[in-house]
Motif scaffolding. Structure first.
Motif, PDB file in Angstrom:
ATOM      1  N   UNK A   1      12.287  26.893  66.875  1.00  0.00           N
ATOM      2  CA  UNK A   1      12.477  24.938  67.418  1.00  0.00           C
ATOM      3  C   UNK A   1      11.978  23.914  68.216  1.00  0.00           C
ATOM      4  N   UNK A   2      11.752  23.332  68.192  1.00  0.00           N
ATOM      5  CA  UNK A   2      11.058  22.594  68.712  1.00  0.00           C
ATOM      6  C   UNK A   2      10.697  21.142  68.444  1.00  0.00           C
ATOM      7  N   UNK A   3      10.774  19.968  69.960  1.00  0.00           N
ATOM      8  CA  UNK A   3      10.080  18.609  68.806  1.00  0.00           C
ATOM      9  C   UNK A   3      11.525  18.223  68.465  1.00  0.00           C
ATOM     10  N   UNK A   4      12.906  18.203  68.960  1.00  0.00           N
ATOM     11  CA  UNK A   4      14.007  17.596  68.184  1.00  0.00           C
ATOM     12  C   UNK A   4      14.569  17.197  69.121  1.00  0.00           C
TER      13      UNK A   4
ATOM     14  N   UNK B   1      12.815  21.120  74.714  1.00  0.00           N
ATOM     15  CA  UNK B   1      13.603  22.265  74.872  1.00  0.00           C
ATOM     16  C   UNK B   1      12.666  23.047  73.720  1.00  0.00           C
ATOM     17  N   UNK B   2      13.003  24.005  73.469  1.00  0.00           N
ATOM     18  CA  UNK B   2      12.633  25.162  72.409  1.00  0.00           C
ATOM     19  C   UNK B   2      13.541  25.408  71.773  1.00  0.00           C
ATOM     20  N   UNK B   3      13.990  26.213  71.395  1.00  0.00           N
ATOM     21  CA  UNK B   3      14.902  26.883  70.631  1.00  0.00           C
ATOM     22  C   UNK B   3      15.012  28.523  69.920  1.00  0.00           C
ATOM     23  N   UNK B   4      14.860  29.108  70.351  1.00  0.00           N
ATOM     24  CA  UNK B   4      13.991  30.559  69.463  1.00  0.00           C
ATOM     25  C   UNK B   4      14.953  31.596  69.076  1.00  0.00           C
TER      26      UNK B   4
ATOM     27  N   UNK C   1      16.806  20.002  61.099  1.00  0.00           N
ATOM     28  CA  UNK C   1      15.980  21.338  61.658  1.00  0.00           C
ATOM     29  C   UNK C   1      16.001  21.826  60.145  1.00  0.00           C
ATOM     30  N   UNK C   2      15.213  22.516  59.385  1.00  0.00           N
ATOM     31  CA  UNK C   2      16.740  23.750  58.000  1.00  0.00           C
ATOM     32  C   UNK C   2      15.056  24.099  57.900  1.00  0.00           C
TER      33      UNK C   2
END
Length: 155
Positions: free
Chosen positions: A49-52, A126-129, A28-29
């Motif tokens: 950040x999601x879908x990784x 998971x989702x990271x904000x 992700x970038x």
């Protein structure tokens, strides 16, 4: 040199540059643009950040600034929260200029800085904000061009 040899060399160089240029660890970038005339203190930059894939990642905060940046340092806060329950707040301070006032960082017309944020472990779905603000005395901070978040897979 014949045209067919030039074509083969061009194809070879393209393939070589593609292989060298790909960083398989970066998952992700993303950068958010900031108005150069002033990044408002209450203007929060939000990265979702999601879908990784599940795993442990090295996080980095990237920053690009122009010659209009007026101070020797920049102070920021990065608040992070994941759906799985992780919460973390990091206070970041980056040197933007040396003692003589000359801007530092890599680049020519824009100066790049990379700040490690540590490691984060994410689970499947998971989702990271990540939310980023500056906390300088000026409400409108000039000269910051872009702020971004990068995740690199560990191992």
């Amino acid at each position: 040199m014949s045209n067919s040899n030039r074509g083969l060399i061009l194809i070879f160089l393209t393939i070589a540059l593609t292989i060298v240029g790909c960083n398989r660890k970066t998952v992700f970038s993303h950068y958010e643009h900031v108005e150069l005339d002033g990044w408002e203190q209450n203007d929060t930059l939000v990265f979702e950040i999601f879908g990784i894939p599940a795993g442990t990642y090295q996080e980095e905060l990237g920053l690009r600034n122009s010659v209009e940046y007026p101070y020797m340092q920049l102070s920021m806060i990065a608040n992070q929260q994941s759906v799985s329950g992780m919460k973390r707040t990091d206070t970041l301070q980056v040197d933007m200029a040396n003692r003589t006032g000359k801007l530092i960082g890599t680049g020519i017309s824009r100066y790049y800085h990379c700040l490690p944020l540590g490691q984060v472990t994410l689970s499947d779905s998971d989702t990271l904000y990540v939310r980023v603000n500056h906390f300088m005395l000026d409400n409108d901070l000039p000269g910051v061009a872009d702020v971004g978040v990068t995740l690199k897979k560990l191992k």
